[in-house]
Design a protein around this motif. Sequence first.
Motif, short mmCIF file in Angstrom:
data_model
loop_
_atom_site.label_atom_id
_atom_site.label_comp_id
_atom_site.label_asym_id
_atom_site.label_seq_id
_atom_site.Cartn_x
_atom_site.Cartn_y
_atom_site.Cartn_z
N GLY A 157 0.79 -1.24 0.00
CA GLY A 157 0.00 0.00 0.00
C GLY A 157 0.81 1.27 0.00
N GLY A 158 2.09 1.20 -0.36
CA GLY A 158 2.92 2.39 -0.43
C GLY A 158 2.40 3.40 -1.43
N LYS A 159 2.59 4.68 -1.14
CA LYS A 159 2.09 5.76 -1.98
C LYS A 159 3.20 6.27 -2.91
N PRO A 160 3.07 6.02 -4.22
CA PRO A 160 4.11 6.46 -5.16
C PRO A 160 4.39 7.96 -5.11
N ALA A 161 3.38 8.78 -4.83
CA ALA A 161 3.60 10.23 -4.79
C ALA A 161 4.60 10.59 -3.70
N HIS A 162 4.47 9.95 -2.54
CA HIS A 162 5.40 10.22 -1.43
C HIS A 162 6.82 9.74 -1.80
N LEU A 163 6.91 8.60 -2.44
CA LEU A 163 8.19 8.06 -2.86
C LEU A 163 8.86 8.98 -3.87
N MET A 164 8.09 9.47 -4.83
CA MET A 164 8.66 10.36 -5.85
C MET A 164 9.07 11.71 -5.25
N GLU A 165 8.37 12.15 -4.22
CA GLU A 165 8.76 13.39 -3.53
C GLU A 165 10.16 13.25 -2.93
N ILE A 166 10.42 12.11 -2.32
CA ILE A 166 11.75 11.86 -1.74
C ILE A 166 12.78 11.66 -2.85
N ALA A 167 12.43 10.87 -3.86
CA ALA A 167 13.37 10.58 -4.95
C ALA A 167 13.76 11.85 -5.71
N SER A 168 12.86 12.81 -5.81
CA SER A 168 13.18 14.04 -6.54
C SER A 168 14.24 14.88 -5.80
N ARG A 169 14.43 14.62 -4.52
CA ARG A 169 15.42 15.36 -3.74
C ARG A 169 16.77 14.63 -3.68
N ILE A 170 16.81 13.41 -4.20
CA ILE A 170 18.04 12.61 -4.18
C ILE A 170 18.54 12.46 -5.61
N PRO A 171 19.74 12.96 -5.91
CA PRO A 171 20.25 12.89 -7.28
C PRO A 171 20.32 11.45 -7.81
N ARG A 172 20.07 11.29 -9.09
CA ARG A 172 20.20 10.04 -9.84
C ARG A 172 19.22 8.94 -9.42
N SER A 173 18.13 9.28 -8.76
CA SER A 173 17.18 8.23 -8.40
C SER A 173 15.81 8.44 -9.03
N LYS A 174 15.43 9.67 -9.31
CA LYS A 174 14.09 9.96 -9.80
C LYS A 174 13.80 9.30 -11.15
N GLY A 175 14.68 9.46 -12.11
CA GLY A 175 14.45 8.92 -13.46
C GLY A 175 14.30 7.41 -13.47
N PRO A 176 15.27 6.66 -12.95
CA PRO A 176 15.14 5.20 -12.96
C PRO A 176 13.94 4.71 -12.15
N LEU A 177 13.65 5.39 -11.06
CA LEU A 177 12.50 5.01 -10.23
C LEU A 177 11.19 5.26 -10.97
N LEU A 178 11.08 6.37 -11.64
CA LEU A 178 9.87 6.69 -12.40
C LEU A 178 9.66 5.68 -13.53
N ARG A 179 10.73 5.34 -14.25
CA ARG A 179 10.62 4.35 -15.33
C ARG A 179 10.17 2.98 -14.79
N THR A 180 10.70 2.60 -13.63
CA THR A 180 10.33 1.31 -13.04
C THR A 180 8.87 1.34 -12.56
N LEU A 181 8.45 2.45 -11.97
CA LEU A 181 7.05 2.58 -11.55
C LEU A 181 6.11 2.44 -12.75
N GLU A 182 6.46 3.07 -13.86
CA GLU A 182 5.64 2.98 -15.07
C GLU A 182 5.61 1.56 -15.62
N ALA A 183 6.74 0.87 -15.56
CA ALA A 183 6.81 -0.51 -16.08
C ALA A 183 6.02 -1.47 -15.19
N ILE A 184 6.07 -1.26 -13.89
CA ILE A 184 5.35 -2.12 -12.95
C ILE A 184 3.85 -1.83 -13.00
N GLY A 185 3.54 -0.52 -13.07
CA GLY A 185 2.17 -0.04 -12.98
C GLY A 185 1.24 -0.61 -13.96
#
Length: 185
Positions: A157-185
């Motif tokens: 039940g994790g919330k992707p919006a909260h995860l992306m908020e954190i990932a956007s503040r950490i360099p080199r994690s937002k892009g790969p994480l977003l692509r994986t979320l889209e592939a899983i989704g």
Amino acid sequence: MDTLTPKQAEQLGMSKSGLYRATRDGRFERIARGIYRDRNAPTADWDWIEAATRRPEATICLTSALALYDLTDTIPHTLDIAIPRGSRIPTTEAAIEWHLFDRQTFDLGRTEIDITGSSLRIGIYSPERCIADAFRMRGAVGYELGRDALREWLRRGGKPAHLMEIASRIPRSKGPLLRTLEAIG
């Protein structure tokens, strides 16, 4: 006090040689170089104690934290500990892998927990921060760690919006994480 260093022993009025004698007599046990514990103290994780004693800002991260949150089936062979970049990496006897994290984002998603059986506390990153870090450090920790932890986190039940908020503040994690979320989704 259940954990003691020679410096703390001197502050309590016990000489270093008195501490060493007490250890030899069996009143204290040596956890690591310069770290002693009362023989009658409750059972505790000595690796956590050594990390927290050597670096007060020590924070459990990556595979170790994901395993504690039960978000991975990987059994860590070392304790993953983050400290701020620019800090001196201490020499330890425990199986600890020290990671240097950016000072500006070091406290992002960080909380402290009690070390069971001890009066010490140690930092730990949130599941979201650990997943973002696993994607950021995918070359070092493996591509599967972040992906599998993300799947389990979403299943719970994790919330992707909260995860992306954190990932956007950490360099080199937002892009790969977003692509994986889209592939899983």
